[in-house]
Design an enzyme around this catalytic site. Structure first.
Site, PDB file in Angstrom:
ATOM      1  N   ASP A 144       0.847  -1.182   0.000  1.00 35.29           N
ATOM      2  CA  ASP A 144       0.000   0.000   0.000  1.00 35.29           C
ATOM      3  C   ASP A 144       0.897   1.251   0.000  1.00 35.29           C
ATOM      4  O   ASP A 144       1.799   1.342  -0.835  1.00 35.29           O
ATOM      5  CB  ASP A 144      -0.957  -0.068   1.204  1.00 35.29           C
ATOM      6  CG  ASP A 144      -2.022   0.995   1.206  1.00 35.29           C
ATOM      7  OD1 ASP A 144      -3.026   0.833   0.496  1.00 35.29           O
ATOM      8  OD2 ASP A 144      -1.858   2.002   1.932  1.00 35.29           O
ATOM      9  N   TYR A 256      -1.997  10.855   1.617  1.00 38.11           N
ATOM     10  CA  TYR A 256      -2.850  11.019   0.440  1.00 38.11           C
ATOM     11  C   TYR A 256      -2.757  12.441  -0.101  1.00 38.11           C
ATOM     12  O   TYR A 256      -2.791  12.658  -1.312  1.00 38.11           O
ATOM     13  CB  TYR A 256      -4.303  10.691   0.801  1.00 38.11           C
ATOM     14  CG  TYR A 256      -4.545   9.221   1.013  1.00 38.11           C
ATOM     15  CD1 TYR A 256      -5.065   8.418   0.003  1.00 38.11           C
ATOM     16  CD2 TYR A 256      -4.255   8.616   2.240  1.00 38.11           C
ATOM     17  CE1 TYR A 256      -5.289   7.067   0.196  1.00 38.11           C
ATOM     18  CE2 TYR A 256      -4.477   7.263   2.448  1.00 38.11           C
ATOM     19  CZ  TYR A 256      -4.990   6.494   1.419  1.00 38.11           C
ATOM     20  OH  TYR A 256      -5.192   5.156   1.613  1.00 38.11           O
ATOM     21  N   HIS A 312      -6.827  -7.085  -0.263  1.00 34.89           N
ATOM     22  CA  HIS A 312      -5.806  -6.042  -0.167  1.00 34.89           C
ATOM     23  C   HIS A 312      -4.783  -6.280   0.935  1.00 34.89           C
ATOM     24  O   HIS A 312      -3.754  -5.616   0.973  1.00 34.89           O
ATOM     25  CB  HIS A 312      -6.501  -4.692   0.076  1.00 34.89           C
ATOM     26  CG  HIS A 312      -5.551  -3.534   0.140  1.00 34.89           C
ATOM     27  ND1 HIS A 312      -4.650  -3.238  -0.864  1.00 34.89           N
ATOM     28  CD2 HIS A 312      -5.361  -2.591   1.117  1.00 34.89           C
ATOM     29  CE1 HIS A 312      -3.962  -2.167  -0.528  1.00 34.89           C
ATOM     30  NE2 HIS A 312      -4.360  -1.757   0.673  1.00 34.89           N
TER      31      HIS A 312
END
Length: 333
Positions: A144, A256, A312
């Site tokens: 990730d 982010y 994930h």
């Protein structure tokens, strides 16, 4: 920007509108008052052989877990987790390697500066941590957000990355070659990846999620795994602790908010192919062969594929298979 009291009112309105969260927040960590190199005992571990330490890297006090002996493997977690993401594969890897798993900048017990969440800066943190710990060349595994950091580290300091592993993440700004005809496509996520945009909104996510951290994190663990029990209660409790630290939510969302900068830099990185061996893996029910196709476009020596029956979080869902693939890759000439 709205005043924080106005944002808080907006958060209450969301509850009225039907966004009902179960506010289950664990007590935050208490830092040890003992020597600065050791983390306090409440940090969970899968094995008594895992020890916890601090080190200064790039001006940031890093917490990291360590186990085993031999060549070093550095494990970089993603958003919604911390070092404990790797706890199920620690024993297998530590039987042959020195395993080092930090809390990334801003997460868990690592310091939480206001800035520096672009992936090149965090890669510099990890480079300096590697050097401070006396390592020359290491195997680097990133999942990730940690995969984005690992990719930046491989470009900025290729001399320290012996082999690179990218797990279930697309790298922003890199081309994504089309799948070959007939290749299976991973199923779309219900509701779409809305959180990528939401996390980039200044201030608002922190207000809405604070006090509801467990419910918010659990949403992703359940959404992104075919087995809703794959991310265990011990893991959830640990991650709630990590993101309940003052400043940790802001830091997590800051990763982010740095995507714009990351996109431009990664597009530049793509002009120079990586030369170290790369293993690119995706959960069959998540990124699939996407990481493999993407890495083949930007690296010379790439292998990989999918981890079956995984979404994930392969380190939680299929830890034995992930550990097997890692050991096979590390031990190959």
């Amino acid at each position: 920007m709205p005043h924080r009291t106005a944002l808080a009112s907006s958060a209450r309105l969301l509850v009225v509108a039907g966004f009902v969260f179960q506010a289950t927040v664990q007590a935050p960590y208490a830092r040890s008052a003992s020597q600065p190199g050791a983390a306090q005992a409440d940090v969970r571990a899968n094995s008594s052989a895992v020890s916890h330490h601090y080190a200064q890297a790039n001006g940031v006090k890093y917490h990291y877990a360590r186990s085993g002996s031999g060549p070093a493997v550095v494990l970089l977690h993603g958003w919604s987790t911390n070092w404990y993401h790797w706890n199920k594969i620690f024993p297998q890897l530590a039987s042959r390697f020195t395993v080092i798993a930090p809390d990334l900048r801003g997460i868990g017990l690592t310091d939480k500066p206001q800035s520096g969440y672009d992936k090149r800066t965090v890669a510099e943190d990890i480079y300096q941590l590697i050097r401070v710990l006396g390592q020359e060349r290491v195997y680097v595994v990133g999942h990730d957000i940690g995969g984005m950091v690992a990719f930046a580290l491989a470009h900025e300091h290729p001399e320290v990355v012996q082999k690179l592993v990218i797990v279930d993440v697309p790298i922003p700004g890199l081309p994504m070659p089309d799948a070959p005809p007939g290749a299976p496509a991973p199923p779309p996520l219900p509701n779409g990846p809305w959180w990528g945009a939401f996390h980039q909104v200044p201030d608002l996510p922190e207000v809405l999620v604070a006090g509801n951290i467990r419910a918010y994190l659990e949403y992703f663990f359940r959404l992104s795994t075919p087995d809703p029990t794959a991310v265990g209660e011990d893991e959830i409790v640990e991650y709630v602790r990590a993101y309940s630290q003052p400043g940790a939510l802001r830091a997590g969302f800051a990763y982010y908010r740095a995507f714009g900068e990351d996109v431009n830099r990664n597009a530049s990185y793509a002009n120079t192919k990586l030369r170290m061996p790369v293993l690119a893996l995706g959960g069959a029910l998540s990124a699939g062969e996407g990481p493999l196709r993407q890495m083949r476009a930007v690296a010379e020596d790439v292998q990989g594929g999918v981890i079956e029956h995984a979404g994930h979080y392969p380190a939680s869902e299929q830890p034995n298979e992930l550990a097997r693939r890692l050991l096979e890759f590390f031990n190959a000439p």
